[in-house]
Design an enzyme around this catalytic site. Structure first.
Site, mmCIF file in Angstrom:
data_model
loop_
_atom_site.group_PDB
_atom_site.id
_atom_site.type_symbol
_atom_site.label_atom_id
_atom_site.label_comp_id
_atom_site.label_asym_id
_atom_site.label_seq_id
_atom_site.Cartn_x
_atom_site.Cartn_y
_atom_site.Cartn_z
ATOM 1 N N ARG A 156 36.207 32.535 44.344
ATOM 2 C CA ARG A 156 37.555 32.596 44.911
ATOM 3 C C ARG A 156 37.655 31.588 46.040
ATOM 4 N NH1 ARG A 156 40.309 35.378 49.132
ATOM 5 N NH2 ARG A 156 42.409 36.057 48.544
ATOM 6 N N SER A 203 44.088 42.763 39.982
ATOM 7 C CA SER A 203 44.285 43.418 41.272
ATOM 8 C C SER A 203 45.427 44.421 41.175
ATOM 9 C CB SER A 203 44.616 42.379 42.352
ATOM 10 O OG SER A 203 43.530 41.520 42.580
ATOM 11 N N LYS A 215 43.171 38.705 52.475
ATOM 12 C CA LYS A 215 44.364 38.807 51.634
ATOM 13 C C LYS A 215 45.568 39.173 52.493
ATOM 14 C CE LYS A 215 44.180 39.876 47.378
ATOM 15 N NZ LYS A 215 44.183 40.540 46.066
#
Length: 211
Positions: A43, A112, A142
């Site tokens: 990521r 997610s 996030k």
């Protein structure tokens, strides 16, 4: 109906070199694998596509050599290009059924989820192999608002598919996650920011195994 691909229990590793005090994503992944992590997600939200492809390819080769599952976050095209084991997508990304058409039946799709409704929708979608449940606590990795422990408890009781608990989880609050029945847990900054990543992973895994 296709059978879901099961992900390993334990710690779900995610790269985050912005928290790694100068260590590269590849260095972090090497140490995570040395510590015993069996699934790694690449990521990165800041690098160019060219850089991401290069890093993903290097990490993919390392994971293949070590027998570790390799997942690419968001970029279905990069996942296909480097022959990753799967891809992890968000609620605003491509629909899982469309991703499945691109990557094939034998690759992993993670999704997610941030609510009971999203979790149940994923549970009823055979194209989704596992879900992320969170963010449980406030997190700097996030922008999504924390969902708290209630959704985690719902997932354990009602969503009979693999999931990883994620978001603001650190060593000091790990027991709150494990004690509620989570089998797979993701910690980002606590791991990649550790001075000795491999040892940190071992310590965390020991805490998980004690529950």
């Amino acid at each position: 109906m296709r059978n879901r691909i099961i992900i390993p229990e334990g710690i779900y590793g995610i790269t985050g070199d912005n928290f790694a005090h100068g260590k590269s994503n590849l260095e972090c992944v090497k140490a995570m694998i040395e510590g015993g992590i069996k699934i790694i997600q690449y990521r990165d939200k800041t690098k160019s596509i060219k850089e991401k492809v290069k890093e993903a390819r290097e990490i993919r080769e390392l994971c293949r050599e070590k027998g570790v599952i390799f997942i690419v976050n968001d970029h279905v095209d990069i996942a296909i290009l480097v022959d990753a084991d799967g891809v992890h997508i968000g609620q605003d990304d491509m629909d899982p059924s469309d991703v499945r058409k691109l990557i094939g039946e034998n690759k992993i799709i993670g999704l997610s989820t941030h609510s009971e409704e999203q979790g149940m929708k994923a549970y009823n979608n055979p194209d989704v192999d596992y879900i992320g449940v969170g963010p449980i606590f406030p997190t700097t990795t996030k922008d999504t608002a924390p969902v708290g422990l209630g959704y985690l408890e719902y997932a354990v009781k009602n969503l009979h598919l693999p999931f990883t608990a994620i978001g603001g989880i650190k060593e000091h609050n790990l027991h709150e996650i494990i004690s509620r029945g989570a089998k797979n847990v993701c910690l980002v900054s606590d791991i990649v920011g550790a001075e000795d990543i491999a040892e940190k992973v071992r310590q965390l895994q020991n805490l998980i195994n004690q529950k």
